[in-house]
Design a protein around this motif. Structure first.
Motif, PDB file in Angstrom:
ATOM      1  N   VAL A   1      71.979  54.231  44.945  1.00  0.00           N
ATOM      2  CA  VAL A   1      70.808  54.845  44.196  1.00  0.00           C
ATOM      3  C   VAL A   1      70.849  54.573  42.445  1.00  0.00           C
ATOM      4  N   GLU A   2      71.829  54.680  41.997  1.00  0.00           N
ATOM      5  CA  GLU A   2      72.294  54.261  40.579  1.00  0.00           C
ATOM      6  C   GLU A   2      71.847  53.029  40.114  1.00  0.00           C
ATOM      7  N   ALA A   3      72.191  51.895  41.026  1.00  0.00           N
ATOM      8  CA  ALA A   3      72.061  50.537  41.036  1.00  0.00           C
ATOM      9  C   ALA A   3      70.443  50.293  40.702  1.00  0.00           C
TER      10      ALA A   3
ATOM     11  N   GLU B   1      73.003  60.325  35.645  1.00  0.00           N
ATOM     12  CA  GLU B   1      73.147  61.676  35.484  1.00  0.00           C
ATOM     13  C   GLU B   1      72.331  62.033  36.776  1.00  0.00           C
ATOM     14  N   ILE B   2      71.351  61.339  37.267  1.00  0.00           N
ATOM     15  CA  ILE B   2      70.333  61.679  38.596  1.00  0.00           C
ATOM     16  C   ILE B   2      70.888  61.172  39.717  1.00  0.00           C
ATOM     17  N   ALA B   3      71.519  60.140  39.946  1.00  0.00           N
ATOM     18  CA  ALA B   3      71.890  59.346  40.977  1.00  0.00           C
ATOM     19  C   ALA B   3      72.548  60.035  42.247  1.00  0.00           C
TER      20      ALA B   3
ATOM     21  N   GLN C   1      67.822  49.172  37.586  1.00  0.00           N
ATOM     22  CA  GLN C   1      67.028  47.994  37.656  1.00  0.00           C
ATOM     23  C   GLN C   1      65.507  48.185  37.497  1.00  0.00           C
ATOM     24  N   LEU C   2      65.264  49.296  37.343  1.00  0.00           N
ATOM     25  CA  LEU C   2      63.529  50.010  36.977  1.00  0.00           C
ATOM     26  C   LEU C   2      63.102  49.123  35.741  1.00  0.00           C
ATOM     27  N   ASN C   3      61.866  48.679  35.822  1.00  0.00           N
ATOM     28  CA  ASN C   3      61.210  48.390  34.549  1.00  0.00           C
ATOM     29  C   ASN C   3      60.781  49.433  33.737  1.00  0.00           C
ATOM     30  N   GLY C   4      61.114  49.921  32.542  1.00  0.00           N
ATOM     31  CA  GLY C   4      60.860  51.021  31.746  1.00  0.00           C
ATOM     32  C   GLY C   4      59.404  50.850  31.202  1.00  0.00           C
TER      33      GLY C   4
END
Length: 388
Positions: free
Chosen positions: A114-116, A143-145, A120-123
């Protein structure tokens, strides 16, 4: 801190502007130098520079009435997009029967997975109807993974899909033709970014299961690892030129489906998904993820009302392309004519020296049409091309 004079302020402005220009020039120089090793990054930059955002409308209704106001256009576009859907067939896979014996295999989504995906998200991309922006999720990845991994595991293993994960804001993208025709706009879905993270994890697991089971479509060249538009063209024309080099006449037929991604029947997708041998927990989650979807059109800040999505694998979803590929895996011919797929674009070709050769090619074309009829899809008759 002392006061700054007007001259000092203007000096700082010029200095800042020059540094920005130098940085942009350096980025473009690096892109040009790295074109051989990373051509995708170079052409992505070029396309962003040359793309002009097209305005929507005014639209003309079937009765010839012109719609100019933003809300009216949003409402009419959503009505049109919903009109092309296939109707739900309640008798197909409604109860979610299990056939491959993997029902009790728990899905384990790890915190690191999940963290990975969050990192990788495009902000710079847009958020979905839940207003959770990808930049926030990316910056809080560590923090949210853990809590997200827990939510994802519970969702997949129980088959419960949250309401916010089944709704979409539709952004109409102009394709070509008259801007007054609603059929010339592509509906792109903006959905929950959190759900997209889960979709990315599940996509990898689905692909792995299909590869292990040897069920991958060998003639599909899009959304497939190691294949592309180039391999599609090379593979097809190598076979065609081989025919021609041997002195044969060749007939080629180019086809594509009408409103392909919007008309895929959910029931038929699930029947085929069941035959692929993927984890049954994931299959059940996908069934519930497709069920009860809603959409509304977002246009210049105005929102249309909600409409039910009764078919399709919406453009903009992570799982959409792979589900479409699985749906048309059994689109084939009996004679073994050259058949190549690139998403919904299909090329059919074979030797056409004699009348019997052309009869065989016609039978193959009939096979494709029969498949489309039995799967409630339609070939776009306006785009069918015959090359001799």
């Amino acid at each position: 801190m002392g006061e700054i004079s007007k001259e000092g302020y203007l000096f700082e402005v010029r200095t800042c502007r020059d540094k920005v220009r130098q940085a942009k020039s350096q980025v473009q120089l690096d892109l040009a130098k790295g074109i051989k090793t990373n051509s995708k990054r170079f052409y992505s930059h070029v396309n962003k520079k040359k793309t002009k955002k097209e305005e929507v409308g005014p639209l003309n209704t079937e009765d010839g009435v012109e719609i100019k106001d933003t809300l009216g256009m949003a409402q009419y576009l959503n009505k049109y997009f919903a009109s092309v859907f296939n109707k739900t067939k309640e008798d197909i896979r409604e109860n979610g029967s299990v056939t491959n014996g993997n029902e009790d295999m728990e899905v384990d989504i790890t915190i690191s997975e999940v963290e990975a995906k969050l990192e990788q998200l495009n902000g710079t991309k847009s958020g979905g109807p839940d207003n959770l922006h990808p930049r926030i999720l990316k910056e809080l990845a560590h923090e949210i993974a853990s809590p997200l991994a827990r939510i994802f595991n519970e969702s997949v293993n129980s088959g419960v899909v949250l309401y916010d994960w089944r709704i979409a804001n539709i952004v109409p993208i102009f394709k070509k033709g008259k801007k007054s025709d609603p059929g010339n706009y592509r509906p792109v879905s903006l959905t929950s970014v959190v759900c997209k993270v889960l979709e990315k994890v599940l996509k990898e697991k689905v692909v792995k299961d299909i590869e292990v089971n040897g069920k991958w479509d060998k003639i599909q060249h899009c959304f497939t690892k190691g294949r592309s538009c180039q391999t599609n063209l090379i593979s097809f024309f190598e076979k065609v030129t081989d025919f021609l080099d041997k002195g044969n006449a060749v007939d080629l037929i180019y086809l594509d489906f009408s409103k392909a991604f919007n008309t895929v029947p959910h029931g038929e997708v699930l029947v085929k998904l069941d035959k692929m041998g993927i984890n049954m927990k994931i299959e059940r989650w996908i069934r519930n993820w497709l069920k009860g979807r809603l959409q509304r059109v977002l246009l210049k800040g105005e929102l249309s009302g909600w409409r039910e999505v009764t078919s399709g694998v919406p453009q903009g979803l992570v799982l959409g392309p792979i589900l479409f590929n699985l749906f048309i895996t059994d689109l084939c011919t009996k004679s073994g004519s050259v058949l190549i797929k690139f998403v919904d674009d299909t090329k059919l070709g074979d030797i056409a020296n004699l009348e019997k050769d052309r009869d065989i090619l016609q039978e193959d074309l009939d096979d494709l049409v029969n498949w489309s009829n039995s799967n409630r899809m339609k070939f776009n008759s306006e785009n069918v091309r015959l090359c001799i």
